[in-house]
Structure formats: structure tokens, C-alpha cells
Design an enzyme around this catalytic site. Structure first.
Site, PDB file in Angstrom:
ATOM      1  N   GLY A   1     -33.750 -10.841  85.036  1.00 43.88           N
ATOM      2  CA  GLY A   1     -33.607 -11.437  86.363  1.00 43.88           C
ATOM      3  C   GLY A   1     -33.618 -12.959  86.342  1.00 43.88           C
ATOM      4  N   ILE A   2     -33.173 -13.530  87.455  1.00 39.29           N
ATOM      5  CA  ILE A   2     -33.329 -14.971  87.682  1.00 39.29           C
ATOM      6  C   ILE A   2     -34.432 -15.096  88.724  1.00 39.29           C
ATOM      7  CG2 ILE A   2     -32.253 -17.109  88.478  1.00 39.29           C
ATOM      8  CD1 ILE A   2     -29.520 -15.779  87.956  1.00 39.29           C
ATOM      9  N   HIS A   3     -35.521 -15.737  88.355  1.00 40.66           N
ATOM     10  CA  HIS A   3     -36.668 -15.802  89.250  1.00 40.66           C
ATOM     11  C   HIS A   3     -36.795 -17.195  89.846  1.00 40.66           C
ATOM     12  CE1 HIS A   3     -40.399 -14.299  90.831  1.00 40.66           C
ATOM     13  NE2 HIS A   3     -41.036 -15.377  90.380  1.00 40.66           N
ATOM     14  N   PRO A   4     -37.133 -17.346  91.092  1.00 41.06           N
ATOM     15  CA  PRO A   4     -37.298 -16.331  92.125  1.00 41.06           C
ATOM     16  C   PRO A   4     -36.046 -16.262  92.993  1.00 41.06           C
ATOM     17  CG  PRO A   4     -38.498 -18.346  92.685  1.00 41.06           C
ATOM     18  CD  PRO A   4     -37.605 -18.670  91.517  1.00 41.06           C
TER      19      PRO A   4
ATOM     20  N   GLU B   1     -32.606 -10.794  91.930  1.00 45.68           N
ATOM     21  CA  GLU B   1     -33.367 -10.243  90.816  1.00 45.68           C
ATOM     22  C   GLU B   1     -33.922  -8.853  91.148  1.00 45.68           C
ATOM     23  OE1 GLU B   1     -37.109 -12.003  89.578  1.00 45.68           O
ATOM     24  OE2 GLU B   1     -37.368 -12.929  91.544  1.00 45.68           O
TER      25      GLU B   1
END
Ligand code: FAD
Ligand code: NAP
Length: 501
Positions: free
Chosen positions: A475-478, A482
């Protein structure tokens, strides 16, 4: 002297038709027609394009570019954006430390919004015309009627000019217009999406008849501007879309905005003391400032000679029946865009159909339109993006035992600080079982900027996205997107969970 020359020129132009011969005649200068004309010319074809927009019943007119540019996607997305900006100011900015004036003193200036949106649209009309010139497409601002399968008469009611075009191939791309109900007062007092973006006066309290894309999108931005809206529903809102997603879109509109859904049908529309009154079959008298009909669109296929030359239309929808090559029942006549029976009424679809068609006609290509992974987004205040099948359609198509559904609730980080609801945003992924290949066959997301996320997923689905690919994705947080990496199986967690951020 000058005046007599002009009168003489008018008489000559209106009586003596100008003759044109070309490889391709395109009827309709909207998304599909413009794309096809430019591409065909690029391939070396000699192209003539005719576009004419008759005024709406209340007199609204617009320029070249078709529905999307003038009275569709573009003004709609800009007004949607205007409404979202109001939401930021009203609902979130103060939580992020901005010193804001009290909400009561915030108001939309309709005249400014209308002027700026209209100016942008006019700039697009201008650049579209320039693009046709750059591609050496001969543009006629004229209404086309077919005399034979190769001969088209074009008449400009504005200048009186007549043109006769002889063409080897013809592409029909006439689009559609909003349908009015057959009730007293509809055309006299009601408006449609063809009028809403250019109203001189602010629309005020509005009743919208119909509960599809256009109804919910217009209700969304009007409520965002502070005008209470009522939506008259015949069956269910956004019929055909995923029911879990629609429930959230509707709940957002009714719980956070001044939008009300009423199940009823229109009976008559009258004016009374400066207000409009929509009387319903259910006996209600809905008093408002504007009534907007958003009950679907009818194709502009009648009265232009298609029957004379033998083009077969659907007897019910009056849309044009085409084969997989977009060819009609007449071998040199093709149809694209909103007028195609069984197609999708979306701008990128019209464009792709047109481009692929002229690639086949003038560049020896063979690729055909594939509708399987066409994504779409409903630009309601909380956007809903989807691609592929709904949960119900996937179970019906593949059998319930072969389908798995994964979902999750989402509480966007941006929504936590201003305490916006934590039970509205949502993602659903529908897959085939691993032993069936695990392919993702449906994707649905309800969240801010859903369209941006959905476009990327559509690309992955075209490339054969599986659940295993999602599981391998970091994922790409935040971010909202995601949530792909935090999905629950619906059979383990029937209510989509809210993980928080
Ligand atoms: P059109 O764009 O309708 O163009 C047809 C042109 O042909 C028109 O200018 C018409 O006047 C002209 N014409 C008709 N008959 C003749 C004739 N006999 N002679 C000469 N000219 C003629 N799609 C999306 O993908 N995303 C969106 O967000 C979106 N929002 C929308 C919002 C609204 C309010 C509406 C109404 C539509 C929206 N759409 C959206 C749908 C999109 O606008 C259409 O799918 C698209 O414009 C269809 O293109 P087309 O080329 O088939 O026809
Ligand atoms: P639509 O999505 O087909 O919805 C039509 C609505 O009108 C439905 O709710 C329908 O109810 C209702 N209706 C139809 N006949 C009725 C009647 N006689 N009485 C009462 N209600 C009636 O059509 P639309 O909203 O006009 O949009 C047209 C097309 O434009 C869409 O299909 C879409 O492809 C395109 N569009 C796309 C976007 C986008 O991409 N964001 C935005 C706007 C428009 P039922 O469900 O009961 O039939």
C-alpha cells in the site's frame, strides 16, 4: 452598398447549394464525431463534419463539441468541484485551523460560477473548431439529412446556407437529447441538464425527476450550493449499480446534504404565484423554484432520412443497430457514441469507438471496441467509481459458488480530524475463486476522488488483475486506495469493517 451585398450573398447562399465530395462524412460534432473526423483526416481521408445544435424548449443554445463539452461532463464536473469546495469551507477548514466566517454568511454567487464555467466551455468550443481546421476537416455548422447512402443535405438555419455532400462513407454520431415526460407543463415550465448549467437565475429549490446518473449528480451539486433538492424516484436510485455502494451514496446525500428521495411519479407541472408546483401520481404537490427532468436520453435518429436509406433502428429505443465493426444495416454507413443500441452512453466510449472505426476504415487495423472493462464514476458529492460487474451480476453470470466478494469500510484520514462520518466510504472487490483463476471481475469504491482510483484499477483489470495481485501489492500510506491491501472476505465479515487510519 455593403447591406445590398449582404442581402445578395444571403439569397445566393440560401438558394444555391454548395457541393462537396469527400471520403468520409461525419454527422455530429460531439465526442465521437470529432474524434473520428480528426483521426480519419490524420490517416489521409478527406473529411466533412456537420454539427448543429437546435435550441432547447426554453431557448438554451451552445457551440461545437457536443453534449460532453457543453452540457455534460465538463460543466457538470466543474459544478461538482464548486460544491465540494463549499463543503471544504463549511465542514472541514475550521478543524484544520483556518479562521472562517460563520457558515450563515457563506453563499454561492451563481452568476460568477455560471460565467466562469460558460467561459471555459466557450474556450473549448473555440479550440475544438481550431483542431478541426488543423486537421483539415471541413466543418459545416449545419443540420444534416440523408438523401441517399452517399448524399447528405446540410442546411444551416442560422445563415440559410445549403450544402450537398457526396461521401463514400458516413459515420452517424448524432448523440441524444434529454427525454421529457408526457405530462402537462413539462416543456413549458420544466428544464433538463441541457439548461441547468446556463440558467440566468440561480435554480433555487429544485425537484428532479429521475434517479440515474444525471439526477443524482445535479442534486449533489445543487444541494452543495445550498439549494434544497428532492429526487423523484420511479424504482430505485442508480438502478443497475452495486446496491451496497448506492446505499452509501444515498445515505451521504440524505444525511449530510439537503437532498430528499421521494418514490413517486410526475403528473403535471404548473406555475403558481412565481413558484412551480409539481403534482405527483401519489397526490403530492411539490412546490419549488425549478423542476429538472433527468429521465434518460433519446437518440437524435428520427427525421433525418435514416429510414429512407434503410438504416435499421431499434423499434423501442430508436437507437442504431450496428455489428461489432459499428456498421449499420447499410454497408457504407456506420454509427458511434450514444446512438448505438446496446452501447454505453459515455464520452470515452464514443471517442474510442470512433477512433477504432476509422483505424479499421483508413489504416488497415482490425481492433474492435471492447466494452468489458469500461470504468465509470458517478460524480455525486461522495463519488462512486466502478468497473466490471456488480456483486449480483457476477453471481448470476458465473454462479454464486464460483464468486468471492471482498470488501472494507474506509475512514479517510482527512475525514478524521473534522469528524466526518466513518461509515460511508467503502471498497468492494468481486473475484472468481482461485481455482477458477482468481480474476477480479468487479470493483466498486465510494470515496472522495473515486474516479481517480477507479481508472487505475480499470487498467489493472485490462491487464488481468487477480486477487493474488492485490495481495502482493504494497500500500501507499496514508491513502484511501491502500484499502486494497486490507480487504475482508464478505463471508467472514458481512458488514464491511471500518479499520480507521
Ligand atoms: P454528442 O456529444 O451528444 O454529440 C452529438 C452532436 O451531434 C451534437 O452536437 C448534436 O447537436 C449534433 N447533431 C445531432 N443530429 C445532428 C444532425 N442531424 N446534423 C448535425 N448535427 C447533429 N460521460 C462521461 O463519460 N462522463 C461524464 O462525467 C458524463 N457526464 C454527463 C453529464 C451530463 C449532464 C450528460 C447529459 C451526459 C454526460 N456524459 C458523461 C455522457 C456524454 O456526454 C455522452 O456519452 C457523449 O457526449 C456522447 O457523445 P456522442 O458523440 O455520441 O454525442
Ligand atoms: P439514466 O442513468 O438512464 O437514468 C434515468 C432515470 O430516469 C432512472 O432513474 C429511471 O428510472 C428514470 N426514469 C426513466 N423514465 C422515467 C419515467 N417515465 N418516469 C419517471 N422516471 C423515469 O439516465 P440519465 O441520468 O438521464 O443519464 C443518461 C446517460 O448519460 C447515462 O446512462 C450515462 O451513461 C450518461 N451519463 C454519464 C455520467 C458519468 O459518466 N458520470 C453522468 C451523467 C450521465 P428507472 O431506474 O426506474 O428506469
Amino acid at each position: 452598398m455593403f447591406r445590398s451585398y449582404r442581402i445578395l450573398r444571403y439569397c445566393v447562399l440560401s438558394t444555391v447549394p454548395r457541393e462537396h465530395t469527400c471520403d468520409l462524412m461525419v454527422i455530429g460534432g460531439g465526442s465521437g464525431g470529432i474524434a473520428a473526423a480528426k483521426r480519419a483526416a490524420k490517416h489521409g481521408a478527406k473529411v466533412v463534419l456537420a454539427d448543429y445544435v437546435p435550441p432547447t424548449p426554453i431557448g438554451t443554445k451552445w457551440g461545437l463539441g457536443g453534449t460532453c463539452v457543453n452540457v455534460g461532463c465538463i460543466p457538470k464536473k466543474l459544478m461538482h468541484t464548486a460544491a465540494l469546495q463549499g463543503d471544504v469551507v463549511r465542514e472541514t477548514a475550521s478543524y484544520y485551523g483556518w479562521k472562517m466566517p460563520p457558515n450563515e454568511s457563506l453563499a454561492l454567487d451563481w452568476a460568477t460560477l455560471r460565467k466562469n464555467v460558460t467561459n471555459h466551455v466557450r474556450s473549448l468550443n473555440f479550440s475544438t473548431r481550431g483542431a478541426l481546421m488543423d486537421h483539415s476537416v471541413k466543418y459545416l455548422n449545419a443540420y444534416a439529412t440523408l438523401q441517399t447512402a452517399n448524399r447528405i443535405l446540410c442546411h444551416s438555419p442560422d445563415t440559410g446556407e445549403h450544402h450537398v455532400v457526396t461521401a463514400t462513407n458516413i459515420i452517424l454520431a448524432m448523440g441524444g437529447h434529454p427525454t421529457y415526460p408526457n405530462i402537462p407543463g413539462a416543456k413549458e415550465f420544466g428544464i433538463t441538464s441541457d439548461d441547468i448549467f446556463r440558467l440566468e437565475k440561480p435554480p433555487g429549490e429544485t425537484v428532479i425527476v429521475g434517479a440515474g446518473y444525471i439526477a443524482l449528480e445535479c442534486a449533489g451539486f445543487l444541494a452543495g450550493f445550498g439549494y434544497p433538492t428532492k429526487i423523484l424516484v420511479r424504482s430505485v436510485p442508480l438502478r443497475g449499480f452495486d446496491s451496497d455502494a448506492v446505499e452509501r451514496v444515498v445515505r451521504h446525500m440524505t444525511s449530510t446534504k439537503t437532498t430528499e428521495f421521494v418514490t413517486d411519479l410526475p403528473k403535471s407541472l404548473v406555475r403558481d404565484n412565481g413558484k412551480l408546483v409539481l403534482n405527483t401520481e401519489g397526490g403530492k404537490n411539490l412546490v419549488c423554484d425549478t423542476v429538472l427532468f433527468a429521465m434518460g436520453r433519446s437518440p437524435k435518429t428520427l427525421g433525418i432520412g435514416l429510414d429512407t436509406i434503410g438504416v435499421t433502428l431499434s423499434p423501442t429505443s430508436h437507437k442504431v443497430i450496428v455489428d461489432a465493426d459499428n456498421r449499420t444495416s447499410v454497408s457504407n454507413v456506420y454509427a458511434i457514441g450514444d446512438i448505438v443500441e446496446g452501447g454505453l452512453e459515455l464520452t470515452p466510449v464514443a471517442i474510442r469507438q470512433g477512433e477504432l472505426l476509422v483505424d479499421r476504415l483508413y489504416a488497415s487495423q482490425s481492433q474492435r471496441m471492447n466494452y468489458e472493462h469500461v470504468a465509470t464514476t458517478v460524480f455525486t458529492p461522495l463519488e462512486y467509481g466502478c468497473v466490471g460487474l456488480t456483486e449480483a451480476a457476477a453471481r448470476a453470470k458465473y454462479g454464486p459458488e464460483k464468486v468471492e466478494v471482498f470488501h472494507t469500510g474506509i475512514w479517510p484520514l482527512e475525514w478524521t480530524v473534522p469528524h466526518l462520518p466513518n461509515d460511508l466510504c467503502f471498497m468492494k472487490v468481486i473475484t472468481l475463486l482461485p481455482q477458477e483463476g482468481g480474476r477480479v471481475v468487479g470493483f466498486h469504491i465510494v470515496c472522495p476522488n473515486a474516479g481517480e482510483i477507479t481508472q487505475g484499477v480499470a487498467m489493472a483489470m485490462v491487464a488481468g488483475l487477480t486477487k493474488s495481485h492485490l495481495d502482493q501489492t504494497v500500500g501507499i500510506h496514508p491513502t484511501i486506495a491502500e484499502a486494497f491491501t486490507k480487504l475482508f472476505n464478505k463471508k467472514d465479515v458481512p458488514q464491511a469493517a471500518v479499520p480507521g487510519c
